[in-house]
Scaffold this active site. Structure first.
Site, mmCIF file in Angstrom:
data_model
loop_
_atom_site.group_PDB
_atom_site.id
_atom_site.type_symbol
_atom_site.label_atom_id
_atom_site.label_comp_id
_atom_site.label_asym_id
_atom_site.label_seq_id
_atom_site.Cartn_x
_atom_site.Cartn_y
_atom_site.Cartn_z
ATOM 1 N N SER A 94 -33.215 -5.562 -125.353
ATOM 2 C CA SER A 94 -32.868 -5.190 -127.234
ATOM 3 C C SER A 94 -31.882 -6.692 -127.183
ATOM 4 O O SER A 94 -31.902 -7.205 -126.518
ATOM 5 C CB SER A 94 -31.256 -4.628 -127.027
ATOM 6 O OG SER A 94 -30.980 -4.591 -128.432
ATOM 7 N N SER A 95 -32.654 -6.881 -128.896
ATOM 8 C CA SER A 95 -31.760 -8.844 -128.964
ATOM 9 C C SER A 95 -30.408 -8.624 -128.884
ATOM 10 O O SER A 95 -29.510 -9.569 -128.653
ATOM 11 C CB SER A 95 -32.207 -8.877 -130.068
ATOM 12 O OG SER A 95 -31.632 -7.821 -131.163
ATOM 13 N N CYS A 96 -29.448 -7.443 -128.450
ATOM 14 C CA CYS A 96 -28.085 -7.457 -128.396
ATOM 15 C C CYS A 96 -27.605 -8.101 -126.529
ATOM 16 O O CYS A 96 -26.254 -8.048 -126.620
ATOM 17 C CB CYS A 96 -27.318 -5.655 -128.650
ATOM 18 S SG CYS A 96 -27.570 -4.852 -127.761
ATOM 19 N N TYR A 123 -23.759 -1.339 -123.327
ATOM 20 C CA TYR A 123 -25.228 -0.999 -123.698
ATOM 21 C C TYR A 123 -26.098 -2.922 -123.563
ATOM 22 O O TYR A 123 -26.787 -2.375 -123.066
ATOM 23 C CB TYR A 123 -24.958 -1.268 -125.099
ATOM 24 C CG TYR A 123 -27.225 -0.705 -125.183
ATOM 25 C CD1 TYR A 123 -27.663 0.664 -124.619
ATOM 26 C CD2 TYR A 123 -27.546 -1.868 -126.305
ATOM 27 C CE1 TYR A 123 -28.819 0.559 -125.000
ATOM 28 C CE2 TYR A 123 -29.269 -1.942 -126.706
ATOM 29 C CZ TYR A 123 -29.659 -0.597 -126.393
ATOM 30 O OH TYR A 123 -31.383 -0.120 -126.052
ATOM 31 N N LYS A 127 -28.870 -3.089 -120.460
ATOM 32 C CA LYS A 127 -29.983 -4.153 -120.660
ATOM 33 C C LYS A 127 -30.224 -5.245 -119.582
ATOM 34 O O LYS A 127 -30.709 -5.434 -119.332
ATOM 35 C CB LYS A 127 -30.163 -4.339 -122.346
ATOM 36 C CG LYS A 127 -30.109 -2.690 -122.803
ATOM 37 C CD LYS A 127 -31.493 -2.341 -122.231
ATOM 38 C CE LYS A 127 -31.682 -0.813 -122.625
ATOM 39 N NZ LYS A 127 -33.275 -0.411 -122.144
ATOM 40 N N HIS A 166 -29.382 3.990 -136.510
ATOM 41 C CA HIS A 166 -29.351 2.371 -136.736
ATOM 42 C C HIS A 166 -29.561 2.422 -138.499
ATOM 43 O O HIS A 166 -29.842 3.454 -138.998
ATOM 44 C CB HIS A 166 -30.429 2.013 -136.269
ATOM 45 C CG HIS A 166 -30.365 1.831 -134.454
ATOM 46 N ND1 HIS A 166 -31.351 2.254 -133.869
ATOM 47 C CD2 HIS A 166 -29.571 0.729 -133.601
ATOM 48 C CE1 HIS A 166 -30.368 2.409 -132.841
ATOM 49 N NE2 HIS A 166 -30.194 1.300 -132.789
HETATM 50 O O1 GFB Z 1 -28.392 -0.672 -136.878
HETATM 51 P P1 GFB Z 1 -26.736 -0.878 -136.611
HETATM 52 O O2 GFB Z 1 -26.056 0.592 -136.719
HETATM 53 O O3 GFB Z 1 -26.584 -1.562 -135.078
HETATM 54 O O4 GFB Z 1 -25.974 -1.394 -138.223
HETATM 55 P P2 GFB Z 1 -26.552 -3.102 -134.994
HETATM 56 C C1 GFB Z 1 -26.442 -2.864 -138.551
HETATM 57 C C2 GFB Z 1 -25.506 -3.257 -139.258
HETATM 58 O O5 GFB Z 1 -25.382 -2.614 -140.801
HETATM 59 C C3 GFB Z 1 -24.260 -3.374 -139.540
HETATM 60 C C4 GFB Z 1 -24.250 -1.459 -141.230
HETATM 61 O O6 GFB Z 1 -23.407 -4.140 -140.096
HETATM 62 C C5 GFB Z 1 -23.251 -2.057 -140.059
HETATM 63 O O7 GFB Z 1 -21.650 -1.771 -140.098
HETATM 64 N N1 GFB Z 1 -24.597 -0.359 -141.846
HETATM 65 C C6 GFB Z 1 -24.020 0.062 -143.210
HETATM 66 C C7 GFB Z 1 -24.906 0.501 -141.338
HETATM 67 N N2 GFB Z 1 -24.667 1.207 -143.460
HETATM 68 C C8 GFB Z 1 -24.742 2.147 -141.964
HETATM 69 C C9 GFB Z 1 -25.021 2.972 -141.866
HETATM 70 O O8 GFB Z 1 -24.850 4.018 -142.558
HETATM 71 N N3 GFB Z 1 -25.164 3.440 -140.365
HETATM 72 C C10 GFB Z 1 -25.409 2.448 -139.656
HETATM 73 N N4 GFB Z 1 -25.859 2.231 -138.410
HETATM 74 N N5 GFB Z 1 -24.940 0.672 -140.116
HETATM 75 C C11 GFB Z 1 -27.020 -2.180 -132.634
HETATM 76 C C12 GFB Z 1 -26.337 -1.956 -131.023
HETATM 77 O O9 GFB Z 1 -26.431 -2.683 -133.194
HETATM 78 O O10 GFB Z 1 -28.388 -2.171 -132.632
HETATM 79 C C13 GFB Z 1 -27.020 -1.695 -130.115
HETATM 80 O O11 GFB Z 1 -24.819 -0.939 -131.367
HETATM 81 C C14 GFB Z 1 -28.545 -1.805 -130.454
HETATM 82 O O12 GFB Z 1 -26.299 -1.928 -129.027
HETATM 83 C C15 GFB Z 1 -29.587 -2.220 -131.974
HETATM 84 O O13 GFB Z 1 -28.740 -3.970 -129.875
HETATM 85 C C16 GFB Z 1 -30.527 -2.507 -132.012
HETATM 86 O O14 GFB Z 1 -27.375 -3.650 -135.465
HETATM 87 O O15 GFB Z 1 -25.159 -3.484 -135.281
#
Ligand code: GFB
Length: 307
Positions: A94-96, A123, A127, A166
């Site tokens: 993952s890119s994280c 996580y 990875k 996500h």
């Molecule tokens: O996709 P996401 O949950 O994960 O959130 P990450 C990306 C951004 O979208 C964050 C915002 O800044 C969230 O605060 N966001 C806005 C939301 N509204 C929402 C919503 O309703 N739901 C969610 N989920 N986010 C993950 C990692 O990071 O990415 C994992 O935690 C993994 O480990 C994955 O690497 C690809 O991009 O921040």
């Protein structure tokens, strides 16, 4: 989502024998079960797409599950693949894995050059262990174990549960439900300022087959001995606010957006440097808008109880 996309891609390519196990048939966190499976099936190739994944809230809420499950899955499958003479393995990360404040776009060489993003550090560590397992087995045992690091993925079979998903599937669902319920606004977590790169899962599946079939000499030529992974992305990112506006438009919701700062932003930006794979001839084909339109269609047909 990822596994089923890879299966579709391999079937399209005419792959003759696919050995598949659902989660309820084989628990990859149990070493003895993985050993027995590998010994019985003796696969030629292994694609390790299985993982416990989730969005920012799930990562932040269940850190023990994220580090334990993903560490065990990687260690069990990679070690059993070596002991059962798997000729080539592809590990999906993952890119994280890259530092929270890595120089953008993030090159493969920025791994382990700084502190990780705290919301998904457990996580990311699991990875990174997977990548290092592959590299270490290659060094010590001359295996051919490869790794790719995809950016944020989306597409059919995604998780649309608002607590664990996500951002992209979450916003599809939020905007759709707001439209159906005639709500005045949709809540977006965080500031809306973080930038994210989104890759359709069918493009990822294509990249998996591409990387898996690169001849070993070329693979080695394009990667350093202790940095043997490829980034997979589109090379373009958007802010979460911009993503919300695209989905707002596609869903045709006419209300307003509110931003809730009680939720974390996570990493400020995660744009991948995709030159290494581009130099070998691979690039993504599905643009973000097209990909969201088809994912929304799939969501309405498969996940929406109102339709
Ligand atoms: O996709 P996401 O949950 O994960 O959130 P990450 C990306 C951004 O979208 C964050 C915002 O800044 C969230 O605060 N966001 C806005 C939301 N509204 C929402 C919503 O309703 N739901 C969610 N989920 N986010 C993950 C990692 O990071 O990415 C994992 O935690 C993994 O480990 C994955 O690497 C690809 O991009 O921040």
């Amino acid at each position: 989502m990822v596994g089923s996309a890879i299966v579709r891609r391999l079937q399209d390519a005419g792959c003759k024998q696919l050995i598949l196990k659902a989660r309820n048939e084989l628990d990859l966190t149990r070493q003895s079960d993985v050993d027995a499976f590998m010994k019985a099936e003796k696969p030629d190739y292994v694609i390790l797409a299985a993982a416990r994944v989730g969005g920012i809230l799930a990562n932040n809420t269940y850190p023990a599950q994220f580090i334990y499950d993903n560490t065990m899955i990687a260690a069990n499958v990679i070690d059993a693949s070596h002991r059962n003479d798997v000729s080539r393995l592809l590990f999906l990360g993952s890119s994280c894995i890259y530092p929270q404040l890595a120089k953008q776009p993030m090159a493969e060489s920025s791994l382990l050059t700084g502190k990780l993003e705290p919301t998904n550090e457990p996580y990311a560590i699991a990875k990174i262990s997977g990548i290092k397992l592959c590299e270490s087995y290659n060094r010590q045992h001359s295996t051919d174990f490869r790794s790719i690091m995809p950016t944020n993925l989306y597409g059919i079979n995604d998780n649309f549960d608002l607590k664990t998903s996500h951002v992209l599937p979450a916003l599809i669902r939020k905007f759709h439900e707001a439209k159906i319920n005639d709500d005045a606004n949709v809540e977006i977590w965080g500031s809306g300022n973080p930038r994210r790169e989104f890759l359709h899962v069918d493009d990822l599946a294509d990249a998996c087959l591409f990387v898996l079939t690169i001849p070993l000499d070329s693979y080695r030529k394009h990667t350093e001995p202790m940095m043997s992974h490829f980034n997979v992305g589109t090379g373009m990112d958007v802010t979460i606010h911009e993503l919300a506006e695209i989905i707002n438009d596609i869903v045709d919701f006419r209300g307003t957006l509110t931003f809730n700062d009680d939720y974390p932003d996570g990493a400020p930006r995660k744009l991948l440097d995709i030159n290494q794979l581009a130099n070998l001839g691979w690039k993504a084909r599905i643009n973000l808008r097209q990909g969201i339109v088809s994912t929304y269609e799939w969501f309405k047909e498969n996940c929406d109880p109102g339709e």
